[in-house]
Write a protein that holds these residues in place. Sequence first.
Motif, short mmCIF file in Angstrom:
data_model
loop_
_atom_site.label_atom_id
_atom_site.label_comp_id
_atom_site.label_asym_id
_atom_site.label_seq_id
_atom_site.Cartn_x
_atom_site.Cartn_y
_atom_site.Cartn_z
N ARG A 16 0.83 -1.21 0.00
CA ARG A 16 0.00 0.00 0.00
C ARG A 16 0.86 1.25 0.00
N ALA A 50 -11.99 -3.50 3.16
CA ALA A 50 -10.80 -3.49 2.30
C ALA A 50 -10.86 -4.70 1.37
N PRO A 54 -4.35 -6.19 -1.93
CA PRO A 54 -4.16 -4.74 -1.85
C PRO A 54 -4.46 -4.04 -3.17
N CYS A 55 -5.32 -3.04 -3.09
CA CYS A 55 -5.62 -2.18 -4.22
C CYS A 55 -6.25 -0.91 -3.67
N VAL A 56 -6.62 0.00 -4.53
CA VAL A 56 -7.14 1.28 -4.06
C VAL A 56 -8.55 1.50 -4.57
N HIS A 90 -7.12 3.23 0.59
CA HIS A 90 -6.86 1.81 0.79
C HIS A 90 -8.00 1.08 1.48
N THR A 91 -8.88 1.81 2.14
CA THR A 91 -10.08 1.23 2.73
C THR A 91 -11.24 2.17 2.43
#
Length: 393
Positions: A16, A50, A54-56, A90-91
């Motif tokens: 992140r 989330a 991991p991603c945005v 990120h969340t």
Amino acid sequence: MDALSPMASPDPAALRLSGALPEWNPEADDALIVREIRDETADVKTFVLAPKQPCVFRYQPGQFLTLDLDIGGESINRCYTIASTPARPHTLSITVKRVPGGPVSNFLHDQVKVGSVLHAIGPMGDFSCFMQGAPSPNPASAPKYLFLSGGSGITPLMSMARTFHDLGEPRDIVFVHAARSPADIIFRGELELMARNQPASFRFAPVCEADSPREPWHGLRGRLNLGVLNHIAPDFKQREVFVCGPAPFMAAVREMLKGAGFDMSRHHEESFDFAELARAEPEVAAEVELAEGVQAVQEAVAAPEVATYTIEFAKQKRTIECRSDTFVLDAARRAGVRLPSSCSKGLCGTCKSKLIEGTVDMKHGGGIRQREIDAGMALLCCSKPTSNLVVDR
């Protein structure tokens, strides 16, 4: 690292921070993990979500998600505004008020835990002061804002306020929130902190109807009216106004502003309130039937002939007729068939249903995935029949 050591898995936190993350794509993976649950008030919780990998998240403050939930073996779709800020991508979080007897809010409050998996699509919606291409004057470029919220309608306005705060934008914001009591003020501590952080540009003004059992209220009391508004923001006519809350609250604000001579081109409100529409469905059905019955008589002579199809609702054991120029949901409402619905714009996904037989002409606004369409699902609010239908409802 020793050459013989096994390769370590990438640390999600490090990924992140690297900034090299893909955008969340619910078409590829709609699963969201509940990372944290916060108690906002006695009957309001925030769920921090989330992706599994991991991603945005990319969204405009004020937009909403549609949750796709399995409750008691039944698939239920419900929409919730994103309360978090896209400046922290990120969340994201949704804030949910428990509704007595409400199957979804009670499920979320009682059954969902940290680590639970929720499925969602979105973000969607156009209620945002950051939305580009807005009508003139563009609310995204306004120097002064007035946010008016009631109850759990605070969430889209909180997302906007959090975003301005995080970005350090030099905007003059007055945030007015109507609550039953001081114990019911959602995000109270954070809003007070934002006001302390930006004393020259951010003012928070809660208005409470009554005291809390353990806290007498010494602030503005009663319901929001023109006198209270003039006291809080005497320059309100110079501000871009965003409103969200229960339907009666928004209607009262609308009439108050009109009566005060406010330029209503600078008034923006959430165009549909999911909970209110669900509760009001029988009344809405009766009004639609009366209005459209009159319209049908007026158009009967001039209208070209159109096909009429049968719509069978398998679980309810009801069969109705629907013209090829009429949305299935509208026909069902006129016939008194109760179906879940919210936005009636093809956005929220609440009326998503399986077509056991038949075909439709559907023009949706993003509330359904292509793989669901391929599997025979349809949004009844924006689908017109092109054959006889059997619907799994």
